[in-house]
Design a protein around this motif. Structure first.
Motif, PDB file in Angstrom:
ATOM      1  N   ARG A 592       0.832  -1.203   0.000  1.00 29.46           N
ATOM      2  CA  ARG A 592       0.000   0.000   0.000  1.00 29.46           C
ATOM      3  C   ARG A 592       0.867   1.254   0.000  1.00 29.46           C
ATOM      4  O   ARG A 592       1.869   1.332   0.686  1.00 29.46           O
ATOM      5  N   VAL A 593       0.413   2.244  -0.786  1.00 33.91           N
ATOM      6  CA  VAL A 593       1.046   3.559  -0.809  1.00 33.91           C
ATOM      7  C   VAL A 593       0.038   4.565  -0.253  1.00 33.91           C
ATOM      8  O   VAL A 593      -1.041   4.747  -0.825  1.00 33.91           O
ATOM      9  N   PHE A 594       0.384   5.167   0.873  1.00 37.57           N
ATOM     10  CA  PHE A 594      -0.462   6.203   1.467  1.00 37.57           C
ATOM     11  C   PHE A 594       0.005   7.554   0.935  1.00 37.57           C
ATOM     12  O   PHE A 594       1.163   7.942   1.102  1.00 37.57           O
ATOM     13  N   ILE A 595      -0.904   8.276   0.292  1.00 41.17           N
ATOM     14  CA  ILE A 595      -0.559   9.531  -0.375  1.00 41.17           C
ATOM     15  C   ILE A 595      -1.398  10.654   0.234  1.00 41.17           C
ATOM     16  O   ILE A 595      -2.635  10.568   0.282  1.00 41.17           O
ATOM     17  N   PHE A 596      -0.719  11.690   0.701  1.00 40.61           N
ATOM     18  CA  PHE A 596      -1.382  12.845   1.305  1.00 40.61           C
ATOM     19  C   PHE A 596      -1.150  14.084   0.448  1.00 40.61           C
ATOM     20  O   PHE A 596      -0.099  14.244  -0.178  1.00 40.61           O
ATOM     21  N   GLY A 597      -2.117  14.975   0.465  1.00 38.32           N
ATOM     22  CA  GLY A 597      -1.959  16.319  -0.053  1.00 38.32           C
ATOM     23  C   GLY A 597      -2.704  17.243   0.878  1.00 38.32           C
ATOM     24  O   GLY A 597      -3.904  17.048   1.103  1.00 38.32           O
ATOM     25  N   ALA A 598      -2.018  18.213   1.463  1.00 39.47           N
ATOM     26  CA  ALA A 598      -2.679  19.087   2.437  1.00 39.47           C
ATOM     27  C   ALA A 598      -1.814  20.288   2.752  1.00 39.47           C
ATOM     28  O   ALA A 598      -0.592  20.176   2.842  1.00 39.47           O
ATOM     29  N   LYS A 599      -2.469  21.429   2.939  1.00 45.59           N
ATOM     30  CA  LYS A 599      -1.812  22.616   3.474  1.00 45.59           C
ATOM     31  C   LYS A 599      -2.403  22.904   4.845  1.00 45.59           C
ATOM     32  O   LYS A 599      -3.606  22.718   5.072  1.00 45.59           O
ATOM     33  N   ALA A 600      -1.532  23.362   5.749  1.00 47.05           N
ATOM     34  CA  ALA A 600      -1.981  23.791   7.071  1.00 47.05           C
ATOM     35  C   ALA A 600      -1.948  25.306   7.134  1.00 47.05           C
ATOM     36  O   ALA A 600      -1.039  25.943   6.591  1.00 47.05           O
ATOM     37  N   ALA A 601      -2.941  25.899   7.777  1.00 45.25           N
ATOM     38  CA  ALA A 601      -2.933  27.351   7.948  1.00 45.25           C
ATOM     39  C   ALA A 601      -1.650  27.763   8.658  1.00 45.25           C
ATOM     40  O   ALA A 601      -1.197  27.084   9.582  1.00 45.25           O
ATOM     41  N   PRO A 602      -1.029  28.878   8.235  1.00 44.90           N
ATOM     42  CA  PRO A 602       0.274  29.269   8.791  1.00 44.90           C
ATOM     43  C   PRO A 602       0.307  29.365  10.312  1.00 44.90           C
ATOM     44  O   PRO A 602       1.328  29.076  10.930  1.00 44.90           O
ATOM     45  N   GLY A 603      -0.810  29.748  10.926  1.00 41.57           N
ATOM     46  CA  GLY A 603      -0.828  29.889  12.378  1.00 41.57           C
ATOM     47  C   GLY A 603      -1.346  28.677  13.127  1.00 41.57           C
ATOM     48  O   GLY A 603      -1.476  28.723  14.358  1.00 41.57           O
ATOM     49  N   TYR A 604      -1.626  27.594  12.428  1.00 36.95           N
ATOM     50  CA  TYR A 604      -2.226  26.395  13.044  1.00 36.95           C
ATOM     51  C   TYR A 604      -1.085  25.438  13.385  1.00 36.95           C
ATOM     52  O   TYR A 604      -0.705  24.590  12.600  1.00 36.95           O
ATOM     53  N   ARG A 605      -0.544  25.561  14.599  1.00 38.16           N
ATOM     54  CA  ARG A 605       0.683  24.868  14.971  1.00 38.16           C
ATOM     55  C   ARG A 605       0.534  23.351  14.932  1.00 38.16           C
ATOM     56  O   ARG A 605       1.400  22.647  14.394  1.00 38.16           O
ATOM     57  N   LEU A 606      -0.552  22.821  15.512  1.00 31.26           N
ATOM     58  CA  LEU A 606      -0.691  21.367  15.547  1.00 31.26           C
ATOM     59  C   LEU A 606      -0.844  20.792  14.140  1.00 31.26           C
ATOM     60  O   LEU A 606      -0.301  19.725  13.830  1.00 31.26           O
ATOM     61  N   ALA A 607      -1.575  21.485  13.274  1.00 29.41           N
ATOM     62  CA  ALA A 607      -1.723  21.012  11.894  1.00 29.41           C
ATOM     63  C   ALA A 607      -0.359  20.939  11.213  1.00 29.41           C
ATOM     64  O   ALA A 607      -0.065  19.986  10.481  1.00 29.41           O
ATOM     65  N   LYS A 608       0.473  21.930  11.440  1.00 31.28           N
ATOM     66  CA  LYS A 608       1.813  21.912  10.852  1.00 31.28           C
ATOM     67  C   LYS A 608       2.670  20.798  11.471  1.00 31.28           C
ATOM     68  O   LYS A 608       3.504  20.189  10.788  1.00 31.28           O
ATOM     69  N   ASP A 609       2.439  20.524  12.752  1.00 28.34           N
ATOM     70  CA  ASP A 609       3.156  19.415  13.394  1.00 28.34           C
ATOM     71  C   ASP A 609       2.741  18.074  12.797  1.00 28.34           C
ATOM     72  O   ASP A 609       3.568  17.160  12.674  1.00 28.34           O
ATOM     73  N   ILE A 610       1.474  17.937  12.419  1.00 27.77           N
ATOM     74  CA  ILE A 610       1.012  16.690  11.808  1.00 27.77           C
ATOM     75  C   ILE A 610       1.663  16.502  10.432  1.00 27.77           C
ATOM     76  O   ILE A 610       2.071  15.394  10.075  1.00 27.77           O
ATOM     77  N   ILE A 611       1.778  17.575   9.663  1.00 30.53           N
ATOM     78  CA  ILE A 611       2.486  17.485   8.384  1.00 30.53           C
ATOM     79  C   ILE A 611       3.935  17.057   8.616  1.00 30.53           C
ATOM     80  O   ILE A 611       4.461  16.178   7.912  1.00 30.53           O
ATOM     81  N   PHE A 612       4.582  17.673   9.593  1.00 26.31           N
ATOM     82  CA  PHE A 612       5.962  17.314   9.921  1.00 26.31           C
ATOM     83  C   PHE A 612       6.060  15.832  10.292  1.00 26.31           C
ATOM     84  O   PHE A 612       6.956  15.117   9.826  1.00 26.31           O
ATOM     85  N   ALA A 613       5.108  15.357  11.107  1.00 24.15           N
ATOM     86  CA  ALA A 613       5.122  13.947  11.524  1.00 24.15           C
ATOM     87  C   ALA A 613       4.950  13.023  10.324  1.00 24.15           C
ATOM     88  O   ALA A 613       5.647  12.002  10.211  1.00 24.15           O
ATOM     89  N   ILE A 614       4.019  13.335   9.432  1.00 24.89           N
ATOM     90  CA  ILE A 614       3.817  12.486   8.250  1.00 24.89           C
ATOM     91  C   ILE A 614       5.101  12.421   7.427  1.00 24.89           C
ATOM     92  O   ILE A 614       5.518  11.352   6.963  1.00 24.89           O
ATOM     93  N   ASN A 615       5.745  13.555   7.240  1.00 22.50           N
ATOM     94  CA  ASN A 615       6.977  13.581   6.450  1.00 22.50           C
ATOM     95  C   ASN A 615       8.107  12.801   7.112  1.00 22.50           C
ATOM     96  O   ASN A 615       8.872  12.095   6.442  1.00 22.50           O
TER      97      ASN A 615
END
Length: 827
Positions: A592-615
């Motif tokens: 399986r290949v899990f593929i994400f596409g998403a932007k986090a609002a610049p001020g939304y810290r946890l959302a940006k942390d989730i992107i960092f974690a996925i990467n």
């Protein structure tokens, strides 16, 4: 559906390839000032767009003449976002010129596919709200309904997303750095917008009259983008407002040596249309957002009134008969007091008459149940920026509470407090959701379950007061872009096995259900899916350097990064699969290949942390030979419409995993299902209706229902109960505290664990984890049975007829707008 639209399925291209070839060469020479041997790919794109614009502008002229001739009622669609994507491909398909242009360019030694890649996405939106608005404009033009979209001409849009060491980095998205061939500036329709200042009460002939003395004036400059209907139907416009200073350059200051100070007013004015959703963590950011919303709402209303008075002067009796205004979410809610200001202050109308007109023209679409997304503005900020409008809001509120609420609930101050536009508290706030409901004659949700929750949970008192005001219009997508244009192989297969007018009659895809068990059709369908996956694999390699196997399951989650959309639930499952493979390299699973596409609002810290974690998780898994190629994770950078057009046709699995009751509708779920992806999702938003249409055997439903979510929260949800009683879940959550994925940086991913445990897990990720993991096992089992999978994929495509945005628009027309179609005279 109009007769003209229905009967045009066999419409021929309006030009031959030879004639189009000459037009492209003409514009290459005269518009671009170059010649074929020298021209760059960008010049070829510009010349091709200019050639196609000849047909577009002819259609626009005919449409406007028709609307003027018949004095048509029109809907004015006010939205902060219009995520239009690229227009050349879309316009070619809607004009039936795609194949003709392909041949014309081939004869000139050019490749249309390569030329299409030169066009930047129009960066006028963020996610579903803006993409829905774009679909609606497409359908309004296709169905020949008079309409104007109104928004902001953002210079940079949201932002261009890059990753640095796994973290999201925002950069300006200069989408029109080299111009935009589709837009036309209309200086004759410039509007002057007031801000700040004070309000004076003036007495004339025994009457009190309010005069707003603004502290600043801003110029709103309109740019029109034609919106081309399918099959040579109408060409409507999207009018976008650019902010400019009225006197933007101070010669005296400049000549005195103040070279920077001379342009301060210009810079401040241009900031209004500089970027979509400026960071509102600061007071200055909040102020700019409020100014943005008023700026485009006021400019749009001034334009609407100008167009009406051009034909009808000061006769306002026809105004509600000819004008409908749709508020797309609460962003343009300030348009309600602005229209009252125009009618009372500028047109000298009495309050009752003005309110009657205002109430008749406005309607409001609610897109969210999240309290933080229902905008509230600090009263002092509102008074600073829009002093006259706050006075009008007070008066609207007074009439509403003393006349309507008091009549229904006499003496009940509790109900008055709940329904008041002004929220009392330590900081008094203006509730824009309440203002939108009170000022509109109709309010709609965007999926059946969402609309019921709007009535029962979000606005129950308003529903009790006005039981017929709240209604439902389930969202839809345009199949022209989201199947015909983005998945041409599948579109051609459908052409051969269903009626060719399916792009305007999506219900005709139902014929494909008869072929769902046909082996030859299954093979053809899945062959197309595999070819699309091969193309996406090439894109992934080019963008990330990661090699993926097109034979694996392509499991895709593409949407704005937000906790309620639960990308971190997907991540926890990925970690669980990885852990199983490490414990047992022979673990039996379909690759399986899990593929994400998403932007986090610049001020939304946890959302940006989730992107960092996925990467960071992707980095570790993709380079770990122990998984044997069974698991890959990809986060594609800078998710946007043109990237979605490559991802959606290649998806096997569609991740729609929001907490039940939190996603109003979703439209990505519709696009993915239409292209033959199987949904794994909660009973939330339009997932419910997709499951009803496709059948629950052809989707994978998991998790708590809306009622179960309410019950769990009412009992008192404790995420530790799930964390401590599920060994696998505890292990993967604890993994986030280590430096396994961030060598030398223990705790770099701990914010996610903290949000799930000490943060209370507000969106019940841990509560739904086990059900989600079990549903994923069913995905794995179904995929092993290729005939069963093909059958489900075909049925998903075949049963998405309900989710055509043409149907959505017809619902709006029938239930709210009451429009009539007017095909252009020379179509």
């Amino acid at each position: 559906m109009t007769t003209q639209t229905r009967s045009a399925s066999s419409r021929k291209a309006p030009a031959t390839s030879k004639a189009l070839q000459q037009k492209i060469l003409h514009h290459l020479h005269t518009t671009q000032g170059t010649y074929p041997e020298k021209a760059s790919a960008l010049a070829w794109w510009e010349a091709t767009a200019a050639a196609i614009n000849e047909f577009v502008m002819a259609g626009l002229t005919d449409t406007q003449k028709t609307h003027s001739r018949y004095d048509t009622r029109a809907v004015n669609y006010l939205s902060m976002e219009f995520l239009m994507g690229r227009l050349l491909s879309n316009n070619l398909h809607n004009l039936h010129l795609f194949e003709t242009t392909d041949k014309a360019l081939a004869a000139l030694g050019q490749n249309l596919t390569d030329i299409l890649e030169q066009e930047p996405d129009m960066a006028l939106g963020n996610g579903g709200l803006g993409r829905l608005a774009a679909c609606f404009l497409d359908s309004l033009a296709t169905l020949n309904y008079p309409a104007v979209g109104y928004g902001i001409h953002y210079e940079h849009g949201l932002f261009e997303q890059h990753f640095r060491n796994g973290r999201q980095i925002e950069r300006p998205d200069d989408w029109r750095e080299y111009g935009n061939p589709w837009e036309v500036c209309r200086p004759e329709s410039v509007q002057q917008i007031k801000l700040y200042g004070y309000v004076e009460t003036v007495y004339e002939d025994g009457r009190a009259r309010k005069v707003w003395h603004p502290g600043r004036n801003i110029k709103a400059v309109p740019w029109d983008i034609p919106v081309v209907g399918y099959n040579g139907a109408n060409v409507n416009i999207l009018r976008l407002w650019e902010s400019r200073a009225t006197d933007f350059f101070d010669w005296d200051v400049f000549n005195a040596g103040g070279y920077v100070d001379a342009q301060i007013e210009q810079a401040e004015a241009e900031a209004i249309s500089k970027v979509l959703y400026p960071n509102d963590e600061t007071e200055a950011g909040k102020e700019l957002r409020l100014i943005q919303q008023y700026f485009f709402s006021a400019a749009s209303l001034a334009d609407i009134v100008r167009r009406y008075q051009r034909a009808h002067g000061d006769d306002w009796t026809q105004f509600p008969k000819l004008v409908a205004i749709q508020l797309n979410d609460t962003h343009p809610a300030v348009a309600i007091p602005e229209l009252m200001r125009i009618l009372i202050d500028d047109k000298d109308m009495d309050w009752n008459h003005a309110w009657q007109l205002c109430h008749q023209v406005f309607s409001y679409t609610n897109h969210t149940l999240l309290p933080e997304a229902l905008e509230k503005w600090d009263l002092h900020l509102f008074e600073k920026v829009l002093p006259r409008h706050l006075e009008l809001i007070y008066e609207i509120n007074h009439h509403f509470l003393t006349e309507e609420v008091e009549q229904k609930w006499p003496g009940d101050d509790g109900v008055k407090s709940r329904l008041s536009i002004i929220e009392e508290g330590a900081r008094r706030m203006v509730r824009m959701g309440h203002l939108s409901v009170i000022g509109s004659h109709r309010v709609n949700g965007v999926a059946e379950v969402h609309s019921e929750l709007v009535k029962s949970d979000l606005f129950p008192d308003f529903h009790a007061l006005w039981p017929h005001k709240l209604t439902n219009v389930t969202n839809g997508i345009t199949p022209r872009r989201w199947l015909k244009a983005c998945n041409p192989r599948l579109a051609e297969l459908i052409d051969r096995h269903a009626s060719k007018d399916w792009p305007v009659r999506l219900d005709k895809l139902q014929k494909l259900t008869d072929l769902a068990d046909d082996a030859r059709f299954q093979n053809a369908f899945m062959k197309i899916k595999h070819e699309n996956k091969e193309e996406l694999a090439d894109v992934i390699k080019a963008l990330t350097g990661i090699e993926v196997d097109p034979g694996a399951i392509f499991d895709i989650q593409i949407k704005r990064l937000h906790e309620y959309k639960r990308q971190h639930l997907n991540l926890l499952h990925i970690l669980a699969l990885y852990r199983r493979l490490l414990e047992n390299p022979d673990h039996d699973m379909v690759p399986r290949v899990f593929i994400f596409g998403a932007k986090a609002a610049p001020g939304y810290r946890l959302a940006k942390d989730i992107i960092f974690a996925i990467n960071k998780v992707a980095d570790r898994i993709n380079n770990d030979e122990r998984v044997g190629g069974k698991l890959k994770v990809v986060m594609l950078p800078n998710y946007r419409v043109s990237l979605a057009e490559k991802m959606i046709p290649a998806a096997d699995v569609s991740e729609q995993i929001s907490t039940a009751g939190k996603e109003a509708s979703g439209t990505g779920n519709m696009k993915l299902a239409l292209n033959g992806a199987l949904t794994i999702g909660t009973l939330d938003g339009a997932n419910i209706e997709i499951a009803e249409e496709a059948g629950e055997d052809n989707v994978f439903i998991f998790g708590l229902t809306v009622d179960e979510v309410k019950a769990l929260n009412s009992r008192g949800y404790n995420p530790y109960d799930y964390y401590l009683n599920d060994a696998e879940l505890k292990a993967v959550v604890d993994w986030l505290d280590t430096d396994y994925f961030t060598p030398g940086q223990p705790g770099a991913l701990s914010s996610i664990k903290h949000s799930l445990l000490d943060g209370g897990d507000p969106f019940l990720v841990l509560a739904d984890f086990r059900s989600y993991a079990e549903a994923q096992l069913k995905v794995d089992a179904r995929y092993r049975d290729r005939k069963a999978w093909a059958r489900s994929a075909i049925i998903n495509t075949a049963t998405m007829g309900k989710f055509n945005s043409d149907r959505s628009i017809q619902d709006y027309v029938d239930r709210i707008w009451k429009l009539k179609p007017y095909p252009r005279d020379n179509a």
